[in-house]
Write an enzyme that holds these catalytic residues in place. Structure first.
Site, PDB file in Angstrom:
ATOM      1  N   ASP A  83      -0.304 -11.997   9.559  1.00  0.00           N
ATOM      2  CA  ASP A  83      -0.452 -10.588   9.400  1.00  0.00           C
ATOM      3  C   ASP A  83      -0.507  -9.882  10.658  1.00  0.00           C
ATOM      4  OD1 ASP A  83      -0.050  -8.206   7.752  1.00  0.00           O
ATOM      5  OD2 ASP A  83      -2.329  -8.054   7.687  1.00  0.00           O
ATOM      6  N   HIS A  84       0.595  -9.118  11.167  1.00  0.00           N
ATOM      7  CA  HIS A  84       0.650  -8.199  12.377  1.00  0.00           C
ATOM      8  C   HIS A  84       0.377  -9.012  13.699  1.00  0.00           C
ATOM      9  CE1 HIS A  84       0.736  -4.148  10.208  1.00  0.00           C
ATOM     10  NE2 HIS A  84      -0.122  -4.711   9.431  1.00  0.00           N
ATOM     11  N   HIS A 178      -2.935   2.027   6.191  1.00  0.00           N
ATOM     12  CA  HIS A 178      -3.686   1.069   5.731  1.00  0.00           C
ATOM     13  C   HIS A 178      -5.122   1.697   5.522  1.00  0.00           C
ATOM     14  CE1 HIS A 178      -1.299  -1.659   8.637  1.00  0.00           C
ATOM     15  NE2 HIS A 178      -1.200  -2.528   7.556  1.00  0.00           N
ATOM     16  N   GLY A 179      -5.943   0.943   4.837  1.00  0.00           N
ATOM     17  CA  GLY A 179      -7.346   1.329   4.580  1.00  0.00           C
ATOM     18  C   GLY A 179      -7.510   1.956   3.180  1.00  0.00           C
ATOM     19  N   LYS A 182      -5.845   6.539   2.122  1.00  0.00           N
ATOM     20  CA  LYS A 182      -4.322   6.846   2.639  1.00  0.00           C
ATOM     21  C   LYS A 182      -3.823   8.174   2.228  1.00  0.00           C
ATOM     22  CE  LYS A 182      -3.666   2.006   0.835  1.00  0.00           C
ATOM     23  NZ  LYS A 182      -3.784   1.395   2.000  1.00  0.00           N
ATOM     24  N   HIS A 208       3.534  -2.529   3.334  1.00  0.00           N
ATOM     25  CA  HIS A 208       2.145  -2.451   3.859  1.00  0.00           C
ATOM     26  C   HIS A 208       1.253  -1.283   3.421  1.00  0.00           C
ATOM     27  CE1 HIS A 208       2.325  -5.544   7.263  1.00  0.00           C
ATOM     28  NE2 HIS A 208       3.516  -5.622   6.841  1.00  0.00           N
ATOM     29  N   GLY A 209       0.041  -1.649   3.569  1.00  0.00           N
ATOM     30  CA  GLY A 209      -0.983  -0.449   3.185  1.00  0.00           C
ATOM     31  C   GLY A 209      -0.800  -0.267   1.625  1.00  0.00           C
ATOM     32  N   ASN A 251       1.407  -5.999   0.555  1.00  0.00           N
ATOM     33  CA  ASN A 251       0.314  -6.334   1.139  1.00  0.00           C
ATOM     34  C   ASN A 251      -0.865  -5.766   0.643  1.00  0.00           C
ATOM     35  OD1 ASN A 251       2.164  -7.728   2.864  1.00  0.00           O
ATOM     36  ND2 ASN A 251       1.343  -6.745   4.811  1.00  0.00           N
TER      37      ASN A 251
END
Ligand code: G3H
Ligand code: 13P
Ligand code: ZN
Length: 322
Positions: A83-84, A178-179, A182, A208-209, A251
């Site tokens: 990932d990333h 992310h997180g 949002k 993502h996110g 993700n």
């Protein structure tokens, strides 16, 4: 079955019209919770490790944990994904460890540099049959983008990017981040942009996110001493709309983190005499299982594990060389 390449997983998902959850792993209980869900749901699964996860597990533990998961679940198709990834060196490390898929994240770079880095990684990874996810656009909330730092993925650029790099999957920016925080209030996403991009690139897209940050997870953390206030995630119906328009890899990290945190807090608060980590880590494992199970149902991957015929990296090398 051995670890499968991401390409196979996303092609099967495309055929079946579903999305596959990509869950971040950092330790045994998290992975066991994910695998229990995959087993019960009879679902393919993408297990992904960030650079932080590789450091935390000292690389070798991560490698062997995932091997154990595969050995323990012979009927479940599992992708092991970086990932990333930030450089060719990180990608090389992941491939040496046995990863069947890597992400190279050049989304912060100017377009030409992102193309060059991604192409370099694609050329390298495909020699080993390893799949490559790339990213174009920057994640972030649309409404809070006062400084103009969030760049949604541009369909024209995406088409050129995919043609020039040969990547296998593309992570897109449609307003997620992310997180746990949002959005400021109601989620705002450019769902229709997914369709526009997909029509141009015709490869599987990645979101993502994509944690949903359900209020009950925050409430459980807060009830037992935490402080998660004003968190908003991506509603499940929005993810389902994105899947209907071409997103195949979703993700999720924050949701399992929050599930584990809530379970540990509750256990320790209710049983202050606990000194056996198996008790609270066992509770955390169960909480991961619950979240992942419901995501597999919601994304539509449940029931599809049996569709997969073993496809090795050697098969993929042959395919890339055709
Ligand atoms: O996208 C990032 C993932 O949530 C991984 O986070 O770098 O803290 O392991 P991490
Ligand atoms: P969340 O923070 O929404 O779980 O996103 C995880 C992610 O995109 C990992 O790459
Ligand atoms: Zn991410």
């Amino acid at each position: 079955m051995p670890l499968i390449p991401l390409v196979q997983c996303l092609e099967e998902a495309e055929k079946g019209g579903y999305g596959v959850g990509a869950f971040n792993v950092n330790n045994m209980e998290q992975l066991q919770g994910i695998m229990k869900a995959a087993r019960e749901m009879n679902s393919p699964v993408i297990v992904q490790a960030s650079r932080g996860a590789l450091r935390y597990t000292n690389f070798v533990y991560l490698k062997h944990l995932v091997q154990a998961a595969v050995e323990d679940n012979p009927d479940i198709p599992v992708v092991l994904h970086l990932d990333h990834g930030d450089s060719l060196d990180t990608v090389k490390t992941a491939i040496d460890l046995g990863f069947t898929s890597v992400m190279i994240d050049g989304s912060h770079l100017p377009f030409e540099e992102n193309v060059a880095l991604t192409k370099e990684v694609v050329d390298y990874a495909h020699r080993f049959g390893v799949s490559v996810e790339a990213e174009l656009g920057t994640l972030g909330g649309i409404e809070e983008d006062i400084a103009g730092e969030v760049q949604l993925t541009d369909p024209d650029q995406a088409e050129e990017f995919v043609k020039r790099t040969g990547c296998d999957a593309l992570a897109v920016a449609i307003g997620t981040s992310h997180g746990a925080y949002k959005f400021k209030a109601e989620p705002k996403l450019e769902i229709d942009l997914v369709q526009e991009i997909y029509d141009r690139v015709k490869i599987p897209l990645v979101l993502h996110g994509a944690s949903s940050v359900p209020p009950e997870l925050a409430e459980r953390i807060n009830k037992y001493g935490g402080n998660i206030v004003g968190s908003f995630g991506v509603p499940i119906p929005s993810i389902q709309q994105a899947i209907a328009r071409g997103v195949r890899k979703i993700n999720v990290d924050t949701d399992t983190r929050m599930a584990m945190t809530g379970a540990v807090r509750q256990h320790l608060a209710e049983k202050p005499d606990t000194i056996d980590p198996r008790e609270f880590m066992g509770a955390a494992r169960e909480a991961v299982y619950e979240v992942v199970k419901s995501r597999m149902e919601a994304f539509g991957s449940a029931g599809h594990a049996g569709d997969y015929k073993p496809l090795t990296l050697a098969d993929m090398i042959e395919r890339y060389n055709r």
